[in-house]
Design a protein around this motif. Structure first.
Motif, PDB file in Angstrom:
ATOM      1  N   GLY A   1      -6.403  44.216 -30.210  1.00 13.34           N
ATOM      2  CA  GLY A   1      -5.422  44.430 -31.273  1.00 13.34           C
ATOM      3  C   GLY A   1      -4.577  43.199 -31.522  1.00 13.34           C
ATOM      4  O   GLY A   1      -4.257  42.862 -32.671  1.00 13.34           O
TER       5      GLY A   1
ATOM      6  N   THR B   1     -10.831  45.480 -37.422  1.00 12.63           N
ATOM      7  CA  THR B   1      -9.507  45.980 -37.049  1.00 12.63           C
ATOM      8  C   THR B   1      -8.450  45.404 -37.975  1.00 12.63           C
ATOM      9  O   THR B   1      -7.532  46.108 -38.418  1.00 12.63           O
ATOM     10  CB  THR B   1      -9.195  45.629 -35.591  1.00 12.63           C
TER      11      THR B   1
ATOM     12  N   TYR C   1      -8.036  51.227 -31.461  1.00 11.65           N
ATOM     13  CA  TYR C   1      -7.590  49.961 -32.058  1.00 11.65           C
ATOM     14  C   TYR C   1      -8.114  49.736 -33.479  1.00 11.65           C
ATOM     15  O   TYR C   1      -7.638  48.834 -34.172  1.00 11.65           O
ATOM     16  CB  TYR C   1      -7.946  48.765 -31.168  1.00 11.65           C
TER      17      TYR C   1
END
Length: 499
Positions: free
Chosen positions: A112, A149, A207
Motif C-alpha cells: 500500500g 492498487t 490493499y
C-alpha cells in the motif's frame, strides 16, 4: 501513431532483504537488462539471440530519453514545471527505503505504501513534463498489483493521469499452488518468495479495494465470489494489456521447485489463469516468469508493449456463426498464433501445447448474444507505417468428445486441428476515415511463398458489418472450415481507433 507519453516502469517482487539490496544496486532496478538466449527447435536447444532490453530499444527505436544525472528523482525535483520532454522513461524506485545498503535501518515492505508512492511519482512526472500529459505504466509481476492498487484504491480520477497499463507476469488473481491444500501452502511458505503472503487473494482484497467499496465490487456475477482479476473503479480494463507467460519449465527459482508447485499451467510462479485482468487485451508468450528466458526483458514483451502504446488501431478478431448444437455435443478448442513480418518472435501464442488453448465452449457461454463472435485475439496495429505491415494469424480448431468427464483421443490425432489455416493480412497507411487500406487471403489459397505475394487479392471493406460506429467486417472461412464449423462461420474484424 499515438502521441509520445512518459513511460514509468514498476519492477516486481524482490523477496528477502538480500534480494532487495541487489535490486537497489541497479540504477534501473534490472529493467535495463537484455537477454542472449532463446528457445528454438524441436529439441529445445537454446541458441544465442541478443536482445538489448526494453529500455535501450525504447531509446534506439522510439527516440525516448532516460535522464538520470545522479538521480532520476532529483532530475524531476530540479526541473521547472513543464520543462521535461514527454518522450521520457522513468523508473519508480519503491524499494530504496527497504534497503539497508544506504546506512539506514530498512523499513518493512508494504504494498500500500508503494502504491501511494507511485501516485505521488506519477503526479511529479506529469507536473514536470511539457503539456502535463498522462503517463503509460509498464509493470512486471508484483509491480502490476502496485499499479492496480494506485488506480483502484488511491486515485480519484485515474483516467486523467494514466493512459495505459501493460503488465507482464502479474499475479492479478493471486498465487495459488496447483498442489493446493496444506501441501501447496506449506511449500509456498517454506520455499516461495519471502513475504509471498501478499499474493494471497484475501490479503489482496485488503490493499486493492478502496475504502467503502460496495460489497459486490470485483465480484464475479456468475459465481458470486470476489475475483481479484476484476478492475474496480473508473479505470477501464480495455486500457490494460496483460502479457501472460506460458513457459513453466524455464523458471529456475528454488532449483525448479516453484515450477513443480505451480504446475505446467503457469510461467513457473504465476498460474496462466491468474495472469490477466478480466476484460483486458491479452498476449500469451512462451516465456517464464523471470530469468534468462523470462518475460520482462524479452523481445516478445517489448514488441507487444510497443504496439499497445504506439499502435494506432485496435483490431479484435473473433469467430462467429458456430453451430450451437455442435458446441453442446463436443469440446471445442482453438490454437492461435500471431506473427508480424520483420519481427523474429511470435507476438501471441495461445495453444494446447502450452496448456492454454482458447476454450471456445467457455467463451461462447459468456457471449451477450448468440450472434456475438467468440474472441480469439486482440491486435494493436501500426497502420501508419509507410510501407505497411504484413500479419499472419495462424488458427487451428479442434473438436474432442468427452465421455464421463474424460476427453477421448482415440478417434483424434493429438495436437492436429480438425481445421487449420493462416490468415495473411496486409495493413497499409490509414486513409481520411482513419482506417487502413487492408487486404487478406488464406494461406491455403495462396500459391508459392508468402513473401513472394506482392498484393493480396481480397480487400477489406472496413465500413461493412459495423454497428454503433464500430467497423466489423468479416472474413469467410475456407470451404473446409465451413464444412467443420458451419456455412455461416467466419472471422470478424472489429476495428476501433486506438489513442
Amino acid at each position: 501513431m499515438n502521441e509520445r507519453l512518459p513511460i514509468i516502469f514498476v519492477r516486481g517482487f524482490a523477496g528477502g532483504q538480500g534480494a532487495i539490496d541487489v535490486a537497489v544496486d541497479d540504477p534501473f532496478y534490472g529493467l535495463n537488462d537484455g537477454s542472449t538466449h532463446i528457445r528454438v527447435g524441436a529439441g529445445g536447444q537454446p541458441r544465442f539471440y541478443q536482445f538489448e532490453g526494453p529500455l535501450l530499444r525504447l531509446i534506439n527505436e522510439q527516440g525516448y530519453h532516460v535522464q538520470v544525472a545522479g538521480s532520476q528523482q532529483q532530475v524531476l525535483l530540479s526541473a521547472g514545471p513543464g520543462e521535461l520532454p514527454p518522450d521520457s522513461v522513468w523508473i519508480y524506485r519503491f524499494y530504496d527505503e527497504e534497503s539497508g545498503s544506504f546506512g539506514n535501518e530498512p523499513k518493512p515492505y508494504d504494498i500500500g505504501t508503494s502504491a501511494q508512492g507511485l501516485v505521488s511519482f506519477i503526479s511529479l512526472v506529469r507536473s514536470k513534463t511539457r503539456g502535463t500529459p498522462r503517463v503509460n505504466l509498464v509493470a512486471h509481476s508484483m509491480g502490476g498489483l502496485i499499479c492496480r492498487t494506485a488506480l483502484q484504491r488511491l486515485m480519484t480520477d485515474p483516467e486523467e493521469a494514466v493512459s495505459k497499463l501493460c503488465t507482464a507476469g502479474t499475479p492479478h488473481g493471486g498465487i495459488d499452488p496447483q498442489l493446493g491444500g496444506g501441501i501447496g501452502g506449506w511449500l509456498m511458505d517454506k520455499f516461495g518468495p519471502d513475504g509471498s503472503n501478499i499474493f494471497s487473494p484475501d490479503h489482496m482484497r485488503e490493499y486493492m479495494l478502496p475504502a467503502g467499496a460496495p460489497e459486490d465490487a470485483g465480484v464475479d456475477p456468475r459465481t458470486g465470489q470476489w475475483d481479484p482479476r476484476r478492475m474496480v473503479g473508473p479505470f477501464p480494463a480495455s486500457r490494460i494489456l496483460s502479457i501472460v507467460g506460458t513457459d513453466s519449465a524455464d523458471y529456475a527459482v528454488a532449483n525448479g521447485l516453484s515450477t513443480v508447485v505451480m504446475g505446467v499451467q503457469s510461467d513457473g510462479l504465476v498460474a496462466i489463469r491468474n495472469a490477466y485482468v478480466v476484460g483486458s487485451a491479452r498476449a500469451y508468450v512462451h516465456r517464464s516468469h523471470s530469468g534468462r528466458y523470462g518475460l520482462v526483458n524479452s523481445e516478445e514483451t517489448y514488441q507487444n508493449l510497443k504496439c499497445f502504446f504506439f499502435g494506432g488501431l485496435r483490431l479484435e478478431v473473433g469467430l462467429r456463426g458456430l453451430i450451437p448444437s455442435e458446441l453442446e455435443d463436443r469440446v471445442w478448442q482453438a490454437d492461435v498464433r500471431l506473427a508480424v513480418r520483420g519481427i523474429p518472435v511470435l507476438l501471441h501464442e495461445q495453444t494446447a501445447a502450452h496448456y492454454c488453448p482458447v476454450d471456445i465452449n467457455a467463451e461462447a457461454a459468456q457471449l451477450s448474444t448468440p450472434d456475438s463472435p467468440v474472441p480469439l485475439v486482440t491486435l494493436f496495429l501500426e497502420p501508419e507505417a509507410a510501407t505497411g505491415c504484413r500479419y499472419a494469424l495462424d488458427i487451428s480448431v479442434t473438436s474432442l468428445d468427452e465421455t464421463g468427464g474424460i476427453l477421448g483421443f482415440g478417434d483424434h490425432l493429438e495436437q492436429v486441428g480438425d481445421w487449420e489455416d493462416t490468415l495473411i493480412l496486409d495493413v497499409g497507411p490509414r486513409d481520411s476515415s482513419g482506417l487502413p487500406e487492408s487486404r487478406w487471403q488464406w494461406n491455403s489459397e495462396l500459391y508459392g511463398r508468402i513473401a513472394g505475394q506482392d498484393q493480396l487479392p481480397n480487400i477489406i471493406e472496413w465500413g461493412a458489418g459495423g454497428v454503433d460506429g464500430v467497423s466489423a467486417p468479416f472474413v469467410p472461412l475456407t470451404e473446409s472450415g465451413k464444412m467443420l464449423l458451419g456455412d455461416a462461420a467466419c472471422l470478424t474484424l472489429t476495428a476501433t481507433p486506438w489513442t
